[in-house]
Design a protein around this motif. Structure first.
Motif, PDB file in Angstrom:
ATOM      1  N   ARG A  37       0.836  -1.213   0.000  1.00  0.00           N
ATOM      2  CA  ARG A  37       0.000   0.000   0.000  1.00  0.00           C
ATOM      3  C   ARG A  37       0.865   1.256   0.000  1.00  0.00           C
ATOM      4  O   ARG A  37       0.601   2.204  -0.729  1.00  0.00           O
ATOM      5  N   ASP A  38       1.903   1.240   0.822  1.00  0.00           N
ATOM      6  CA  ASP A  38       2.789   2.403   0.895  1.00  0.00           C
ATOM      7  C   ASP A  38       3.521   2.624  -0.422  1.00  0.00           C
ATOM      8  O   ASP A  38       3.776   3.757  -0.816  1.00  0.00           O
ATOM      9  N   LEU A  39       3.872   1.555  -1.110  1.00  0.00           N
ATOM     10  CA  LEU A  39       4.559   1.680  -2.393  1.00  0.00           C
ATOM     11  C   LEU A  39       3.652   2.324  -3.437  1.00  0.00           C
ATOM     12  O   LEU A  39       4.093   3.182  -4.202  1.00  0.00           O
ATOM     13  N   VAL A  40       2.378   1.964  -3.437  1.00  0.00           N
ATOM     14  CA  VAL A  40       1.420   2.579  -4.366  1.00  0.00           C
ATOM     15  C   VAL A  40       1.322   4.076  -4.084  1.00  0.00           C
ATOM     16  O   VAL A  40       1.369   4.901  -5.005  1.00  0.00           O
ATOM     17  N   LYS A  41       1.216   4.450  -2.813  1.00  0.00           N
ATOM     18  CA  LYS A  41       1.156   5.865  -2.435  1.00  0.00           C
ATOM     19  C   LYS A  41       2.432   6.588  -2.866  1.00  0.00           C
ATOM     20  O   LYS A  41       2.389   7.705  -3.375  1.00  0.00           O
ATOM     21  N   TYR A  42       3.577   5.946  -2.648  1.00  0.00           N
ATOM     22  CA  TYR A  42       4.865   6.530  -3.013  1.00  0.00           C
ATOM     23  C   TYR A  42       4.932   6.804  -4.516  1.00  0.00           C
ATOM     24  O   TYR A  42       5.352   7.878  -4.945  1.00  0.00           O
ATOM     25  N   ALA A  76       4.417  18.375 -11.340  1.00  0.00           N
ATOM     26  CA  ALA A  76       4.575  19.720 -10.781  1.00  0.00           C
ATOM     27  C   ALA A  76       5.931  20.309 -11.165  1.00  0.00           C
ATOM     28  O   ALA A  76       6.031  21.508 -11.462  1.00  0.00           O
ATOM     29  N   GLY A  77       6.955  19.483 -11.192  1.00  0.00           N
ATOM     30  CA  GLY A  77       8.286  19.955 -11.577  1.00  0.00           C
ATOM     31  C   GLY A  77       8.332  20.407 -13.023  1.00  0.00           C
ATOM     32  O   GLY A  77       8.945  21.430 -13.347  1.00  0.00           O
ATOM     33  N   LYS A  78       7.672  19.650 -13.884  1.00  0.00           N
ATOM     34  CA  LYS A  78       7.629  20.041 -15.299  1.00  0.00           C
ATOM     35  C   LYS A  78       6.899  21.366 -15.476  1.00  0.00           C
ATOM     36  O   LYS A  78       7.348  22.238 -16.208  1.00  0.00           O
ATOM     37  N   ILE A  79       5.766  21.504 -14.785  1.00  0.00           N
ATOM     38  CA  ILE A  79       5.000  22.749 -14.879  1.00  0.00           C
ATOM     39  C   ILE A  79       5.817  23.909 -14.341  1.00  0.00           C
ATOM     40  O   ILE A  79       5.872  24.984 -14.950  1.00  0.00           O
ATOM     41  N   GLY A  80       6.470  23.697 -13.208  1.00  0.00           N
ATOM     42  CA  GLY A  80       7.309  24.739 -12.623  1.00  0.00           C
ATOM     43  C   GLY A  80       8.464  25.117 -13.527  1.00  0.00           C
ATOM     44  O   GLY A  80       8.828  26.291 -13.637  1.00  0.00           O
ATOM     45  N   GLY A  81       9.039  24.137 -14.196  1.00  0.00           N
ATOM     46  CA  GLY A  81      10.141  24.408 -15.121  1.00  0.00           C
ATOM     47  C   GLY A  81       9.685  25.218 -16.316  1.00  0.00           C
ATOM     48  O   GLY A  81      10.389  26.114 -16.783  1.00  0.00           O
ATOM     49  N   ILE A  82       8.502  24.922 -16.820  1.00  0.00           N
ATOM     50  CA  ILE A  82       7.954  25.674 -17.954  1.00  0.00           C
ATOM     51  C   ILE A  82       7.709  27.118 -17.548  1.00  0.00           C
ATOM     52  O   ILE A  82       8.097  28.048 -18.256  1.00  0.00           O
ATOM     53  N   ARG A  83       7.074  27.315 -16.397  1.00  0.00           N
ATOM     54  CA  ARG A  83       6.799  28.673 -15.911  1.00  0.00           C
ATOM     55  C   ARG A  83       8.090  29.445 -15.679  1.00  0.00           C
ATOM     56  O   ARG A  83       8.194  30.617 -16.042  1.00  0.00           O
ATOM     57  N   SER A  84       9.060  28.770 -15.075  1.00  0.00           N
ATOM     58  CA  SER A  84      10.336  29.426 -14.791  1.00  0.00           C
ATOM     59  C   SER A  84      11.021  29.843 -16.088  1.00  0.00           C
ATOM     60  O   SER A  84      11.571  30.944 -16.197  1.00  0.00           O
ATOM     61  N   LYS A 110       4.748  10.643  -9.206  1.00  0.00           N
ATOM     62  CA  LYS A 110       4.120  11.135 -10.443  1.00  0.00           C
ATOM     63  C   LYS A 110       3.649  12.571 -10.289  1.00  0.00           C
ATOM     64  O   LYS A 110       3.842  13.396 -11.180  1.00  0.00           O
ATOM     65  N   LYS A 111       3.012  12.884  -9.153  1.00  0.00           N
ATOM     66  CA  LYS A 111       2.529  14.239  -8.914  1.00  0.00           C
ATOM     67  C   LYS A 111       3.691  15.230  -8.867  1.00  0.00           C
ATOM     68  O   LYS A 111       3.604  16.328  -9.424  1.00  0.00           O
TER      69      LYS A 111
END
Length: 98
Positions: free
Chosen positions: A62-67, A77-85, A72-73
């Motif tokens: 269960r913890d691995l699925v959450k991880y 978020a990193g890709k979106i932040g990189g585009i904005r930056s 992925k999230k």
């Protein structure tokens, strides 16, 4: 376990089960847990240890699925932040050149 994952959670409620095992059984269980999280596909010949391990195994899954969902999230978020930056730097560069 996930690739490049260096840690895992072992919940304190397992203590109530483990304290009923002998020290030898608890040691075997602990080694089995470490073997499992390091993808060694361990086997157990002791039914008591196998029964004690099963809820631990399920919580690890269960913890691995959450991880993996968190990874992925954060990746998104990193890709979106990189585009904005990049856009902000481009705008600043154009303003400076003007």
């Amino acid at each position: 376990m996930a690739e490049n994952k260096k840690s895992f959670l072992l919940y304190t409620d397992v203590y109530h089960t483990v304290k009923k095992l002998t020290d030898e059984q608890a040691g075997i269980l602990f080694k089995h847990i470490l073997s499992y999280v390091n993808d060694e596909d361990p086997t157990i010949n002791d039914l008591i240890i196998e029964i004690a391990f099963e809820p631990i195994k399920q919580s690890l899954k269960r913890d691995l699925v959450k991880y993996e969902e968190i990874i992925k999230k954060r990746e998104t978020a990193g890709k979106i932040g990189g585009i904005r930056s990049g856009e902000i730097r481009r705008i600043k560069k154009e303003a400076n050149e003007a």
